[in-house]
Design an enzyme around this catalytic site. Structure first.
Site, PDB file in Angstrom:
ATOM      1  N   ASP A  37     -74.815  -5.159   8.911  1.00  0.00           N
ATOM      2  CA  ASP A  37     -73.825  -5.541   9.915  1.00  0.00           C
ATOM      3  C   ASP A  37     -73.045  -4.289  10.305  1.00  0.00           C
ATOM      4  O   ASP A  37     -73.002  -3.314   9.550  1.00  0.00           O
ATOM      5  CB  ASP A  37     -72.863  -6.603   9.368  1.00  0.00           C
ATOM      6  CG  ASP A  37     -72.247  -7.463  10.461  1.00  0.00           C
ATOM      7  OD1 ASP A  37     -71.486  -6.913  11.284  1.00  0.00           O
ATOM      8  OD2 ASP A  37     -72.523  -8.673  10.492  1.00  0.00           O
ATOM      9  N   ASP A  63     -75.742  -0.528  13.645  1.00  0.00           N
ATOM     10  CA  ASP A  63     -75.408  -0.859  15.029  1.00  0.00           C
ATOM     11  C   ASP A  63     -76.721  -1.277  15.676  1.00  0.00           C
ATOM     12  O   ASP A  63     -77.543  -0.430  16.028  1.00  0.00           O
ATOM     13  CB  ASP A  63     -74.812   0.353  15.734  1.00  0.00           C
ATOM     14  CG  ASP A  63     -74.572   0.118  17.231  1.00  0.00           C
ATOM     15  OD1 ASP A  63     -74.822  -1.008  17.710  1.00  0.00           O
ATOM     16  OD2 ASP A  63     -74.140   1.066  17.917  1.00  0.00           O
ATOM     17  N   VAL A  64     -76.941  -2.584  15.812  1.00  0.00           N
ATOM     18  CA  VAL A  64     -78.251  -3.051  16.274  1.00  0.00           C
ATOM     19  C   VAL A  64     -78.524  -2.655  17.716  1.00  0.00           C
ATOM     20  O   VAL A  64     -79.679  -2.706  18.161  1.00  0.00           O
ATOM     21  CB  VAL A  64     -78.418  -4.579  16.103  1.00  0.00           C
ATOM     22  CG1 VAL A  64     -78.331  -4.980  14.641  1.00  0.00           C
ATOM     23  CG2 VAL A  64     -77.412  -5.352  16.948  1.00  0.00           C
ATOM     24  N   TYR A 156     -75.378 -14.359  28.135  1.00  0.00           N
ATOM     25  CA  TYR A 156     -75.858 -14.934  26.875  1.00  0.00           C
ATOM     26  C   TYR A 156     -77.173 -15.684  27.100  1.00  0.00           C
ATOM     27  O   TYR A 156     -78.131 -15.533  26.341  1.00  0.00           O
ATOM     28  CB  TYR A 156     -74.799 -15.868  26.304  1.00  0.00           C
ATOM     29  CG  TYR A 156     -75.115 -16.385  24.925  1.00  0.00           C
ATOM     30  CD1 TYR A 156     -74.894 -15.600  23.802  1.00  0.00           C
ATOM     31  CD2 TYR A 156     -75.622 -17.671  24.731  1.00  0.00           C
ATOM     32  CE1 TYR A 156     -75.165 -16.068  22.530  1.00  0.00           C
ATOM     33  CE2 TYR A 156     -75.893 -18.147  23.474  1.00  0.00           C
ATOM     34  CZ  TYR A 156     -75.666 -17.349  22.363  1.00  0.00           C
ATOM     35  OH  TYR A 156     -75.952 -17.817  21.113  1.00  0.00           O
ATOM     36  N   LYS A 160     -80.886 -14.832  25.288  1.00  0.00           N
ATOM     37  CA  LYS A 160     -81.570 -15.771  24.399  1.00  0.00           C
ATOM     38  C   LYS A 160     -82.918 -16.209  24.975  1.00  0.00           C
ATOM     39  O   LYS A 160     -83.874 -16.463  24.233  1.00  0.00           O
ATOM     40  CB  LYS A 160     -80.673 -16.983  24.108  1.00  0.00           C
ATOM     41  CG  LYS A 160     -79.430 -16.621  23.301  1.00  0.00           C
ATOM     42  CD  LYS A 160     -79.783 -15.899  22.005  1.00  0.00           C
ATOM     43  CE  LYS A 160     -78.565 -15.536  21.189  1.00  0.00           C
ATOM     44  NZ  LYS A 160     -78.898 -14.896  19.897  1.00  0.00           N
ATOM     45  N   THR A 191     -69.608 -21.459  14.268  1.00  0.00           N
ATOM     46  CA  THR A 191     -69.509 -20.034  13.994  1.00  0.00           C
ATOM     47  C   THR A 191     -68.377 -19.444  14.836  1.00  0.00           C
ATOM     48  O   THR A 191     -67.865 -20.103  15.749  1.00  0.00           O
ATOM     49  CB  THR A 191     -70.819 -19.310  14.355  1.00  0.00           C
ATOM     50  OG1 THR A 191     -71.014 -19.402  15.777  1.00  0.00           O
ATOM     51  CG2 THR A 191     -72.008 -19.911  13.630  1.00  0.00           C
TER      52      THR A 191
END
Length: 251
Positions: A37, A63-64, A156, A160, A191
């Protein structure tokens, strides 16, 4: 099973939510976990919780949205544990905003984290599993919002939907190496991302469209991710596993 043969799972976004609960789930089942993370404090807390359970885990900051950082994550995990069996590309952000009112900095950040981050994870893990000769599994967090539209979440939705098609495409290409690629599509999960929609009046609407009338718990999603990772799920690849309490059907 000897320590050398225990499975190793990298879980991005492991500092909270679905990522934390999935890290705990894998650890409970005896797997060694790499909690990854950008949030070091949260990631270290997940590792502490795993150690309390008697599990084995390390934290690696990542850092993805940066391909070199993801490549380094995978290499460091293998340097630490000697193998890689499961890559759960789970890190993500909300990216809310109407299409005509996009904050372009947020738009690009959402694409970089949710879409590019998954792509980098697929590439890095796939290459390493192929190199090591491991018939592993790469699991990617998609969403029911990769199929269903709702106002105010333009970027978003785009990310996805991309995760779903990247999972299918990668599954086709990695199948000759015995590497599975699966997307999981949670619905309304309790979440921090979902809680961020409180002021938008969406939570009550979400609850009304799921079995039982309550948001899905992150630990419920974690259990499904774990099941998909098992050898018993060897026929599941290129698939999108809905973990949504019927949200997509009831909508």
């Amino acid at each position: 099973m000897t320590t050398a043969n225990k499975r190793v799972a990298i879980i991005t976004g492991g500092a909270s939510g679905i990522g934390r609960e999935t890290s705990l789930q894998f650890a409970r089942k005896g797997d060694r976990v790499v909690v990854a993370d950008f949030n070091e404090a949260g990631g270290q807390e997940t590792v502490r919780l795993i150690h309390e359970l008697g599990g084995e885990a390390v934290f690696i900051q990542v850092d993805v949205s940066n391909q070199q950082s993801v490549n380094a994550l995978v290499q460091q995990a293998v340097d630490t544990y000697g193998r890689l069996d499961v890559m759960f590309n789970n890190a993500g952000i909300g990216g809310a905003g109407p299409v005509l009112e996009q904050n372009m900095d947020l738009y690009h950040k959402t694409i970089a984290v949710n879409q590019h981050g998954v792509a980098y994870g697929i590439m890095a893990a796939g290459r390493k599993m192929k190199e090591l000769g491991i018939r592993g599994v790469i699991i990617n967090t998609a969403s029911v919002f990769g199929f269903l539209a709702s106002p105010g979440t333009f970027a978003y939705h785009a990310t996805k939907g991309a995760v779903i098609m990247m999972s299918k495409s990668a599954a086709l290409e990695l199948a000759p190496y015995g590497i599975r690629v699966v997307a999981v599509a949670p619905g309304a999960v309790d979440t921090p991302i979902i809680q961020g929609y409180k002021n938008a009046g969406m939570l009550d609407s979400m609850r009304a469209k799921v079995m039982g009338g309550e948001l899905t718990k992150p630990e419920t999603v974690a259990k499904s991710v774990y099941l998909v990772s098992l050898d018993e799920a060897e026929a599941i690849t290129g698939s999108v596993v809905m973990v949504d309490q019927g949200y997509a059907s009831f909508k």
